[in-house]
Scaffold this active site. Structure first.
Site, PDB file in Angstrom:
ATOM      1  N   GLU A  16      30.985  47.145  -4.133  1.00  0.00           N
ATOM      2  CA  GLU A  16      29.715  47.231  -4.722  1.00  0.00           C
ATOM      3  C   GLU A  16      29.609  46.343  -5.979  1.00  0.00           C
ATOM      4  O   GLU A  16      30.666  46.081  -6.578  1.00  0.00           O
ATOM      5  CB  GLU A  16      29.701  48.736  -5.659  1.00  0.00           C
ATOM      6  N   ARG A 107      18.961  60.143  -6.244  1.00  0.00           N
ATOM      7  CA  ARG A 107      17.890  60.617  -7.056  1.00  0.00           C
ATOM      8  C   ARG A 107      17.616  59.380  -8.500  1.00  0.00           C
ATOM      9  O   ARG A 107      16.399  59.239  -8.615  1.00  0.00           O
ATOM     10  CB  ARG A 107      18.350  61.843  -7.593  1.00  0.00           C
ATOM     11  N   ASP A 109      19.489  58.435 -12.143  1.00  0.00           N
ATOM     12  CA  ASP A 109      19.728  59.175 -13.636  1.00  0.00           C
ATOM     13  C   ASP A 109      18.477  59.398 -14.214  1.00  0.00           C
ATOM     14  O   ASP A 109      17.455  58.525 -14.145  1.00  0.00           O
ATOM     15  CB  ASP A 109      20.614  58.431 -14.296  1.00  0.00           C
ATOM     16  N   GLU A 156      27.252  72.181  -5.062  1.00  0.00           N
ATOM     17  CA  GLU A 156      27.219  71.072  -4.656  1.00  0.00           C
ATOM     18  C   GLU A 156      27.182  70.677  -3.456  1.00  0.00           C
ATOM     19  O   GLU A 156      26.643  69.688  -2.848  1.00  0.00           O
ATOM     20  CB  GLU A 156      28.495  70.352  -5.675  1.00  0.00           C
ATOM     21  N   GLN A 174      31.469  58.901  -5.546  1.00  0.00           N
ATOM     22  CA  GLN A 174      31.762  58.595  -7.163  1.00  0.00           C
ATOM     23  C   GLN A 174      33.113  58.435  -7.227  1.00  0.00           C
ATOM     24  O   GLN A 174      33.977  58.813  -6.594  1.00  0.00           O
ATOM     25  CB  GLN A 174      31.145  59.662  -7.994  1.00  0.00           C
TER      26      GLN A 174
END
Length: 285
Positions: A16, A107, A109, A156, A174
């Site tokens: 990333e 989505r 932050d 979750e 994550q």
């Protein structure tokens, strides 16, 4: 190439990176890309432009550079909480025009400086909306230790299954520092009939302040061994770098030995980190 094709047939290696915030830094990203692409990753994900702005020319520009100049498949992050359908339609049109198929649907932050729109409340809403609009491959984010806003792990997993049912074909995790948390999470996903590839995300500890900030944001736990590294070396930059790289390598080797679906490395645009990791695992991935 769709990322799902690569991830379903091999252990993937991916990185990333984020678009530079200043125009003066755009040229510097070439040095980073030279190293990252030399390591032959299966894909490189590009985070959504600074501040979550839909005016994310740098995100698209960087993705195009990765695809056209380096012949590596880019994955473009796309958030939706602060955008309406028309804005998302325009972004999808640009992606299609540029031949970019792979999207990490997020989505996004919450940002008190931006107005939340009513069109998309979750990443699953974004995927469901875009899926019939183009030949996209959607990736989704997952949180081995729960999203900070989740009530519990049951909720979750339920939301994650909704995301996969909407069309997410690969999940990127994550960051985490305790592999047992990841293994438990994957087991829970499989029990819930979530059977897409789940690629663990690893961030080497090379900056104590930065990593503490990331942990606060994403809710990752602080294993005792990890705490000792931070406390021991946080005032010694070189020692923290070496110790942090060793910790990350030990995580990655253990993950690969336990047959995970690959490794996604949060590089923080640091090619030295990526090269050191790849040299350490080149014979086992």
């Amino acid at each position: 190439m769709k990322i799902s094709d690569a991830c379903n047939h091999k252990k993937s290696l991916s990185f990333e990176i984020f678009p530079p915030k200043k125009d003066s830094e755009l040229k510097n990203i070439d040095a980073t890309l030279d190293v990252l692409c030399e390591l032959q990753p299966d894909f490189i994900s590009v985070t959504f432009g600074a501040g979550g702005s839909l005016n994310c020319n740098r995100t698209i520009e960087l993705a195009k550079k990765i695809k056209q100049n380096y012949h590596v498949e880019p994955v473009v992050h796309l958030t939706c909480l602060h955008y309406n359908r028309a804005e998302i339609d325009e972004f999808a049109r640009i992606l299609t025009a540029e031949g970019i198929q792979n999207v990490l649907a997020l989505r996004g932050d919450r940002n008190p400086d931006l107005t939340e729109k009513d069109d998309f409340k979750h990443a699953s809403d974004l995927i469901s909306y875009l899926k019939p609009k183009g030949d996209f491959c959607f990736l989704g984010a997952c949180y081995p230790e729960c999203h900070p806003e989740s009530a519990n792990k049951i909720e979750e997993i339920r939301h994650l299954k909704e995301k996969v049912n909407a069309g997410a074909e690969v999940l990127l995790s994550q960051l985490f520092f305790d592999n047992t948390q990841f293994y438990r999470f994957v087991e829970d996903c499989r029990i819930a009939d979530i059977n897409v590839p789940i690629v663990p995300g690893i961030m080497p500890v090379i900056n104590a302040a930065q990593i503490k900030r990331m942990i606060t944001m994403c809710g990752a736990s602080f294993p005792e061994r990890f705490q000792k590294i931070i406390h021991k070396f946080e005032d010694n930059k070189a020692a923290l770098f070496d110790a942090g790289m060793s910790y990350a390598l030990s995580q990655i080797i253990d993950l690969l030995a336990n047959d995970t679906d690959g490794i996604h490395l949060y590089t923080m645009n640091n090619p030295v980190v990526a090269r050191r990791i790849c040299e350490g695992i080149q014979h086992i991935i």
